[in-house]
Design a protein around this motif. Structure first.
Motif, PDB file in Angstrom:
ATOM      1  N   GLN A 235       4.569   1.141   1.172  1.00  0.00           N
ATOM      2  CA  GLN A 235       4.717   0.152   2.236  1.00  0.00           C
ATOM      3  C   GLN A 235       5.046  -1.194   1.600  1.00  0.00           C
ATOM      4  O   GLN A 235       4.332  -1.685   0.728  1.00  0.00           O
ATOM      5  CB  GLN A 235       3.439   0.046   3.050  1.00  0.00           C
ATOM      6  CG  GLN A 235       3.167   1.302   3.842  1.00  0.00           C
ATOM      7  CD  GLN A 235       1.895   1.170   4.660  1.00  0.00           C
ATOM      8  OE1 GLN A 235       0.884   0.689   4.181  1.00  0.00           O
ATOM      9  NE2 GLN A 235       1.969   1.600   5.898  1.00  0.00           N
TER      10      GLN A 235
ATOM     11  N   LEU B 197      -8.808  -3.238   3.864  1.00  0.00           N
ATOM     12  CA  LEU B 197      -9.243  -1.856   3.692  1.00  0.00           C
ATOM     13  C   LEU B 197     -10.680  -1.792   3.184  1.00  0.00           C
ATOM     14  O   LEU B 197     -11.433  -0.884   3.531  1.00  0.00           O
ATOM     15  CB  LEU B 197      -8.312  -1.127   2.727  1.00  0.00           C
ATOM     16  CG  LEU B 197      -8.509   0.374   2.570  1.00  0.00           C
ATOM     17  CD1 LEU B 197      -8.383   1.086   3.915  1.00  0.00           C
ATOM     18  CD2 LEU B 197      -7.499   0.943   1.588  1.00  0.00           C
TER      19      LEU B 197
ATOM     20  N   GLY C 273       0.831  -1.199   0.000  1.00  0.00           N
ATOM     21  CA  GLY C 273       0.000   0.000   0.000  1.00  0.00           C
ATOM     22  C   GLY C 273       0.863   1.245   0.000  1.00  0.00           C
ATOM     23  O   GLY C 273       2.084   1.186  -0.181  1.00  0.00           O
ATOM     24  N   PHE C 274       0.209   2.369   0.230  1.00  0.00           N
ATOM     25  CA  PHE C 274       0.874   3.659   0.180  1.00  0.00           C
ATOM     26  C   PHE C 274       0.429   4.497   1.371  1.00  0.00           C
ATOM     27  O   PHE C 274      -0.756   4.509   1.707  1.00  0.00           O
ATOM     28  CB  PHE C 274       0.516   4.386  -1.121  1.00  0.00           C
ATOM     29  CG  PHE C 274       0.807   3.561  -2.336  1.00  0.00           C
ATOM     30  CD1 PHE C 274       2.052   3.587  -2.926  1.00  0.00           C
ATOM     31  CD2 PHE C 274      -0.161   2.733  -2.881  1.00  0.00           C
ATOM     32  CE1 PHE C 274       2.331   2.806  -4.036  1.00  0.00           C
ATOM     33  CE2 PHE C 274       0.096   1.955  -3.992  1.00  0.00           C
ATOM     34  CZ  PHE C 274       1.348   1.993  -4.571  1.00  0.00           C
ATOM     35  N   THR C 275       1.378   5.157   2.031  1.00  0.00           N
ATOM     36  CA  THR C 275       1.083   6.039   3.147  1.00  0.00           C
ATOM     37  C   THR C 275       1.848   7.337   2.921  1.00  0.00           C
ATOM     38  O   THR C 275       3.082   7.342   2.977  1.00  0.00           O
ATOM     39  CB  THR C 275       1.511   5.411   4.491  1.00  0.00           C
ATOM     40  OG1 THR C 275       0.837   4.184   4.663  1.00  0.00           O
ATOM     41  CG2 THR C 275       1.192   6.325   5.647  1.00  0.00           C
ATOM     42  N   GLY C 276       1.111   8.402   2.633  1.00  0.00           N
ATOM     43  CA  GLY C 276       1.765   9.677   2.356  1.00  0.00           C
ATOM     44  C   GLY C 276       2.718   9.530   1.196  1.00  0.00           C
ATOM     45  O   GLY C 276       2.367   8.968   0.161  1.00  0.00           O
TER      46      GLY C 276
ATOM     47  N   ASP D 285       8.445   1.208   5.397  1.00  0.00           N
ATOM     48  CA  ASP D 285       8.171   2.290   4.457  1.00  0.00           C
ATOM     49  C   ASP D 285       9.414   2.575   3.639  1.00  0.00           C
ATOM     50  O   ASP D 285      10.530   2.569   4.153  1.00  0.00           O
ATOM     51  CB  ASP D 285       7.766   3.567   5.201  1.00  0.00           C
ATOM     52  CG  ASP D 285       6.432   3.428   5.903  1.00  0.00           C
ATOM     53  OD1 ASP D 285       5.614   2.603   5.460  1.00  0.00           O
ATOM     54  OD2 ASP D 285       6.202   4.149   6.896  1.00  0.00           O
TER      55      ASP D 285
ATOM     56  N   TYR E 194       5.259   7.596   1.068  1.00  0.00           N
ATOM     57  CA  TYR E 194       5.966   6.326   1.166  1.00  0.00           C
ATOM     58  C   TYR E 194       5.176   5.168   0.561  1.00  0.00           C
ATOM     59  O   TYR E 194       3.957   5.165   0.523  1.00  0.00           O
ATOM     60  CB  TYR E 194       6.276   5.997   2.627  1.00  0.00           C
ATOM     61  CG  TYR E 194       7.161   7.008   3.284  1.00  0.00           C
ATOM     62  CD1 TYR E 194       8.530   7.020   3.041  1.00  0.00           C
ATOM     63  CD2 TYR E 194       6.626   7.967   4.129  1.00  0.00           C
ATOM     64  CE1 TYR E 194       9.347   7.968   3.636  1.00  0.00           C
ATOM     65  CE2 TYR E 194       7.437   8.918   4.730  1.00  0.00           C
ATOM     66  CZ  TYR E 194       8.796   8.906   4.475  1.00  0.00           C
ATOM     67  OH  TYR E 194       9.599   9.842   5.055  1.00  0.00           O
TER      68      TYR E 194
END
Length: 145
Positions: free
Chosen positions: A31, A102, A24-27, A42, A29
């Motif tokens: 993952q 999710l 996935g993606f966080t901001g 990250d 970054y």
């Protein structure tokens, strides 16, 4: 790297020299999770490169070897442990894919269709060593029967 990685792609983090699956993606970054499972980390997208089949195989074997050294046995024609045992009920407690987890949240229900973990993926040329387990979400049970 010029292309944006997609969930499910196998990438190499050039900062740490680790190979992982995009979860996935966080901001800013991406993952990544080790191929054999484990704790995500990250990484910056510009520090990711696609892996060759040989690199992916090598990383998968390193994960399997690491587990065997830690006392997790793998019988012939059996997968690596994809679920943990619940000691109170002795039933398997499995984990859904990142997309299916999710999709249980309001507003993300359509992500079930993006899940790529609809079948078990075995390590090529192995005696049944499971590289990536099938998502155990209820939405995939009908597909496998």
């Amino acid at each position: 790297m010029t292309d944006t990685p997609q969930v499910g792609d196998v990438m190499k983090d050039t900062t740490t020299n680790r190979v992982g699956k995009v979860m996935g993606f966080t901001g800013p970054y991406v993952q990544l999770r080790p191929l054999g499972g484990g704790i995500e980390w990250d990484a910056r997208p510009e520090r990711l490169t696609p892996t060759s089949p040989a690199e992916a195989l090598s990383a998968g074997m390193a994960e399997a070897n690491s587990r065997s050294w830690q006392g997790v046995s793998v019988a012939t024609n059996s997968g690596l442990p994809a679920a943990v045992q619940n000691p109170r009920t002795t039933k398997e407690v499995s984990a859904p894919s990142a997309e299916c987890a999710l999709a249980k949240r309001p507003g993300y229900e359509d992500l079930h269709g993006d899940c790529r973990e609809t079948r078990d993926v075995f390590l090529p040329g192995s005696a049944g060593i499971l590289l990536t387990p099938r998502c155990d979400c209820e939405c995939h049970i009908a597909e496998c029967q």
